[in-house]
Design an enzyme around this catalytic site. Structure first.
Site, PDB file in Angstrom:
ATOM      1  N   ILE A  88       0.845  -1.191   0.000  1.00 15.93           N
ATOM      2  CA  ILE A  88       0.000   0.000   0.000  1.00 15.93           C
ATOM      3  C   ILE A  88       0.884   1.247   0.000  1.00 15.93           C
ATOM      4  CG2 ILE A  88      -1.791   1.268   1.261  1.00 15.93           C
ATOM      5  CD1 ILE A  88      -2.411  -1.448   2.709  1.00 15.93           C
ATOM      6  N   CYS A  89       0.600   2.174  -0.906  1.00 13.94           N
ATOM      7  CA  CYS A  89       1.309   3.451  -0.951  1.00 13.94           C
ATOM      8  C   CYS A  89       0.433   4.483  -0.246  1.00 13.94           C
ATOM      9  CB  CYS A  89       1.571   3.855  -2.399  1.00 13.94           C
ATOM     10  SG  CYS A  89       2.480   5.403  -2.548  1.00 13.94           S
TER      11      CYS A  89
END
Length: 195
Positions: A88-89
């Site tokens: 996840i960014c």
């Protein structure tokens, strides 16, 4: 060292209003509070609506002064989430983390990210390109992935057991694995294949 008293409080906080938020966090496997499994509902009005997304959470030794490590265990089609690894960014999971934040606020932020992709700062460049160049195809693909991977199958337990046993897995193992993943047929299959 992880502050386990705080983690216990956070788990209670998350699970207390599950009926309202749809967000839940439980220990993953044995009673190990450093490895957790979170679930968030897909936001209404998005291609993720109707899905239940599982998030693998690992707490580093420095938690709560270091951010939890989170990744999607459920496959998802989104510019800021790796379609391969589930990475996840999101800034609060990196340099914008604060000890004032909790597992619940982190999961709420991940849920908000599903509603508001940031294709200019992608985790998955292929998905980001599709989002920017052909939004309708992106929506269709994201919806398909939600239906395929994040929606609890309407099959009953016995049908799921039968289906997995037909794939060659022992019935007792199938039943215990299905139970450990809350009846999610896809997660059970992943778990069975990895053992």
């Amino acid at each position: 060292m992880v502050d386990f008293a705080r983690v216990q409080k956070e788990l209670q906080e998350c699970n207390r209003d599950f009926e309202v938020s749809g967000i839940r966090v439980v220990p993953n496997g044995e009673a190990n509070l450093a490895h957790l499994l979170g679930t968030i509902p897909g936001p209404l009005g998005t291609p993720y609506e109707g899905g239940t997304f599982k998030i693998d959470i690992t707490l580093p030794d420095g938690y709560p002064f270091e951010p939890p490590k989170m990744r999607f265990a459920t496959k998802v089609w989104h510019p800021n989430i790796s379609s391969q690894s589930g990475a996840i960014c999101l800034d609060i999971l990196k340099d914008q983390w604060s000890p004032a934040l909790t597992l619940k606020t982190a999961l709420l932020s991940v849920q908000a990210l599903l509603s508001a992709p940031e294709p200019d700062d992608p985790q998955d460049a292929v998905v980001a390109q599709q989002y920017l160049r052909d939004y309708q195809t992106f929506v269709g693909t994201a919806r398909y992935w939600t239906e395929a991977f994040a929606m609890i199958s309407s099959l009953g337990v016995e049908e799921k057991v039968q289906k997995l046993v037909e794939m060659g897995f022992p019935e007792a193992l199938v039943r215990s694995t299905l139970e450990s993943v809350g009846g999610d047929e896809n997660l059970a299959l992943e778990k069975l294949c990895s053992t």
